[in-house]
Write a protein that holds these residues in place. Structure first.
Motif, short mmCIF file in Angstrom:
data_model
loop_
_atom_site.label_atom_id
_atom_site.label_comp_id
_atom_site.label_asym_id
_atom_site.label_seq_id
_atom_site.Cartn_x
_atom_site.Cartn_y
_atom_site.Cartn_z
N ALA A 184 4.65 -7.37 11.98
CA ALA A 184 4.24 -6.61 11.33
C ALA A 184 3.35 -7.15 9.79
O ALA A 184 3.95 -8.32 9.57
N ILE A 185 2.61 -6.65 9.35
CA ILE A 185 1.92 -7.06 8.22
C ILE A 185 1.77 -5.95 7.01
O ILE A 185 1.32 -4.75 7.63
N VAL A 186 2.12 -6.32 5.80
CA VAL A 186 2.14 -5.46 4.88
C VAL A 186 0.62 -5.27 4.29
O VAL A 186 0.11 -6.60 3.95
N TRP A 187 0.12 -4.23 4.29
CA TRP A 187 -1.47 -4.08 4.09
C TRP A 187 -1.71 -4.83 2.54
O TRP A 187 -2.89 -5.49 2.34
N SER A 188 -0.92 -4.54 1.61
CA SER A 188 -1.38 -4.69 0.14
C SER A 188 -0.96 -6.29 -0.12
O SER A 188 -1.77 -6.70 -1.00
N ASP A 189 -0.31 -6.87 0.48
CA ASP A 189 0.13 -8.01 0.02
C ASP A 189 0.30 -9.22 1.11
O ASP A 189 0.59 -10.52 0.78
#
Length: 120
Positions: A49-54
């Protein structure tokens, strides 16, 4: 919200594939996107997963060092680069959005799966 996954296929062990997941219908600035997979007879499991904001990333131990997740803000698209593929990576891969690094219960949106088959 629609998540459109693509890029699956058949590859030999040791090979590479890149999956893409394009999101439409909303932005995910406070969200994450990524992938789960489900092999025949097994439960669906978290992959990356990747956090969109950072751009914080999360990986399952089984794929660390082999898979890389990344994002393209302009295209609202997440990519999963899969290298050094193993037969045990064979599964249907599902794109997902939400706080998915906590597990499937935190998935708000699912995409249709894409088949990845790794031959030995």
């Amino acid at each position: 919200v629609q998540l459109q996954a693509s890029g699956g296929g058949l590859v030999q062990a040791g090979g590479s594939l890149r999956l893409s997941c394009a999101a439409s219908g909303r932005t995910f600035s406070n969200y994450g996107m990524g992938w789960f997979r489900q092999a025949p007879g097994k439960e669906r499991e978290f992959v990356a997963a990747i956090v969109w904001s950072d751009s914080t990333t999360y990986y399952a131990d089984s794929v660390k060092g082999r898979f890389t997740i990344s994002r393209d803000n302009a295209k609202n698209t997440v990519y999963l680069q899969m290298n050094s593929l193993l037969p045990e990576d064979t599964a249907v891969y599902y794109c997902a959005a939400g706080a998915i690094w906590y597990g499937s219960r935190f998935v708000d949106y699912w995409g249709k799966g894409t088949q990845v088959t790794v031959s030995s």
